[in-house]
Scaffold this active site. Structure first.
Site, mmCIF file in Angstrom:
data_model
loop_
_atom_site.group_PDB
_atom_site.id
_atom_site.type_symbol
_atom_site.label_atom_id
_atom_site.label_comp_id
_atom_site.label_asym_id
_atom_site.label_seq_id
_atom_site.Cartn_x
_atom_site.Cartn_y
_atom_site.Cartn_z
ATOM 1 N N GLN A 9 1.061 -1.589 0.066
ATOM 2 C CA GLN A 9 -0.306 0.387 0.342
ATOM 3 C C GLN A 9 0.647 1.574 -0.139
ATOM 4 O OE1 GLN A 9 -2.722 -0.537 2.673
ATOM 5 N NE2 GLN A 9 -4.017 1.859 2.994
ATOM 6 N N SER A 90 3.983 -6.803 2.692
ATOM 7 C CA SER A 90 2.161 -6.761 3.147
ATOM 8 C C SER A 90 1.008 -7.022 2.396
ATOM 9 C CB SER A 90 2.079 -5.188 3.318
ATOM 10 O OG SER A 90 1.234 -5.055 4.265
ATOM 11 N N LEU A 91 0.457 -6.131 1.888
ATOM 12 C CA LEU A 91 -0.529 -6.959 0.851
ATOM 13 C C LEU A 91 0.226 -7.146 -0.560
ATOM 14 C CD1 LEU A 91 -1.986 -5.845 -1.679
ATOM 15 C CD2 LEU A 91 -1.837 -3.436 -0.332
ATOM 16 N N ARG A 115 -10.432 -7.297 3.853
ATOM 17 C CA ARG A 115 -8.303 -6.866 4.721
ATOM 18 C C ARG A 115 -8.392 -5.560 4.627
ATOM 19 N NH1 ARG A 115 -3.413 -5.310 3.916
ATOM 20 N NH2 ARG A 115 -1.497 -6.576 5.039
ATOM 21 N N HIS A 199 -0.191 -3.465 10.731
ATOM 22 C CA HIS A 199 1.239 -3.874 11.628
ATOM 23 C C HIS A 199 1.308 -4.158 13.168
ATOM 24 C CE1 HIS A 199 1.663 -6.253 7.488
ATOM 25 N NE2 HIS A 199 1.225 -4.416 7.112
ATOM 26 N N GLN A 248 -0.282 -11.620 9.700
ATOM 27 C CA GLN A 248 0.677 -10.635 8.815
ATOM 28 C C GLN A 248 0.282 -9.552 9.521
ATOM 29 O OE1 GLN A 248 -0.413 -8.808 5.919
ATOM 30 N NE2 GLN A 248 1.301 -9.711 4.166
#
Length: 307
Positions: A9, A90-91, A115, A199, A248
């Site tokens: 992102q 991440s994503l 998500r 996170h 995660q």
């Protein structure tokens, strides 16, 4: 050896994928399938904005994934024959898993919508924050986080490269980080324009929601080995990956360690699919490796000639 890597992102921008869709039927098909899966004109939002709507987590996450897969399908390769590993920031891990066949495209889009919604809803706006520390290594970043917590959550969210670490937690703790980091040895501390503290342990409600969603999702073992964010280690087991994707949400993105581990495993070329943000980080971690960024048709056609 080669790894295909996928950005997270923040790599979104209005106009993303528009020129690609004009030139590639494969890209148009990807954007159409994602629109249908979400019941939304997401590609129109990607193409035309407004930017503040595209930046919303629930839109940005599936949009970035769709763009990455559109680039990859336009390239038109059999990924297992061209890459030893995949990884995503991440994503971007979801984009990597879609590329490797663990999830179907529609399934990935739906998971990322869940998500994004869950991460946004986990913490009320204003309660959490994030800040990037520049000119620090992980040890100093952990010291700064511990010193500024003062009973609140203040944790390492992203270990990006040897000079950049992102902290996440309660807004008060992150404000103290920005105020004190320089006197503690950081070159700079910069507040990030995010809508939630990603996170870190404040995201536990989102992790619980993703555990439910992933339990119901169809998954296959990836056709290409994944280096996972939370372990910085390789895996090709779908059940393990399911657990790692839940972890995660609240866990550290161990990007520096992941790139280092891939380089140590023999990767000499990193191909960033759909963005230009990971390449500079990778060069700081593995300076001897080459990096390629695929965004435009020109990028794709030039790289295809190398393969």
């Amino acid at each position: 050896m080669r790894a295909f890597v996928f950005p997270g992102q923040g790599s979104q921008s209005v106009g993303m994928g528009q020129a690609l869709a004009g030139a590639s039927r494969a890209a148009r098909d990807v954007f159409g399938e994602v629109d249908e899966a979400l019941g939304q004109h997401l590609f129109k939002l990607m193409s035309e904005g407004p930017d503040e709507d595209l930046r919303l987590t629930a839109n940005a996450q599936p949009a970035i994934m769709a763009h990455c897969i559109a680039v990859l399908r336009t390239l038109g390769i059999d990924l297992p024959s061209k890459a030893e590993y995949v990884a995503g920031h991440s994503l971007g891990e979801y984009s990597a898993l879609a590329a490797a066949g663990t999830f179907g495209l529609a399934e990935t889009a739906k998971l990322l919508r869940i998500r994004g919604d869950a991460m946004q809803a986990a913490v009320p706006v204003g309660v959490g924050a994030m800040a990037a520390l520049l000119g620090v290594d992980i040890a100093l970043a952990e010291q700064i986080a511990a010193a500024c917590a003062e009973g609140e959550v203040c944790e390492v969210a992203n270990d990006n490269d040897p000079t950049q670490v992102v902290l996440s937690g309660h807004a008060g703790a992150i404000a103290r980080v920005v105020e004190r980091a320089k006197e503690m040895g950081a070159k700079r501390a910069v507040s990030l324009p995010v809508s939630a503290p990603f996170h870190c342990s404040l995201m536990q409600p989102a992790a619980d929601r993703m555990a439910e969603a992933l339990a119901a999702a169809a998954m296959a073992d990836p056709a290409v080995t994944l280096f996972a964010n939370v372990t910085a280690a390789p895996t090709r087991d779908a059940a393990t990956i399911r657990d790692q994707l839940v972890a995660q949400i609240i866990g550290r993105v161990r990007w520096r360690e992941s790139v280092s581990a891939m380089a140590n495993a023999g990767v000499t070329q990193f191909v960033e699919v759909g963005g230009k943000v990971l390449g500079p980080m990778i060069k700081k971690i593995a300076p001897d490796a080459t990096t390629v960024s695929l965004v435009s048709m020109d990028d794709i056609e030039a790289f295809a000639k190398e393969l």
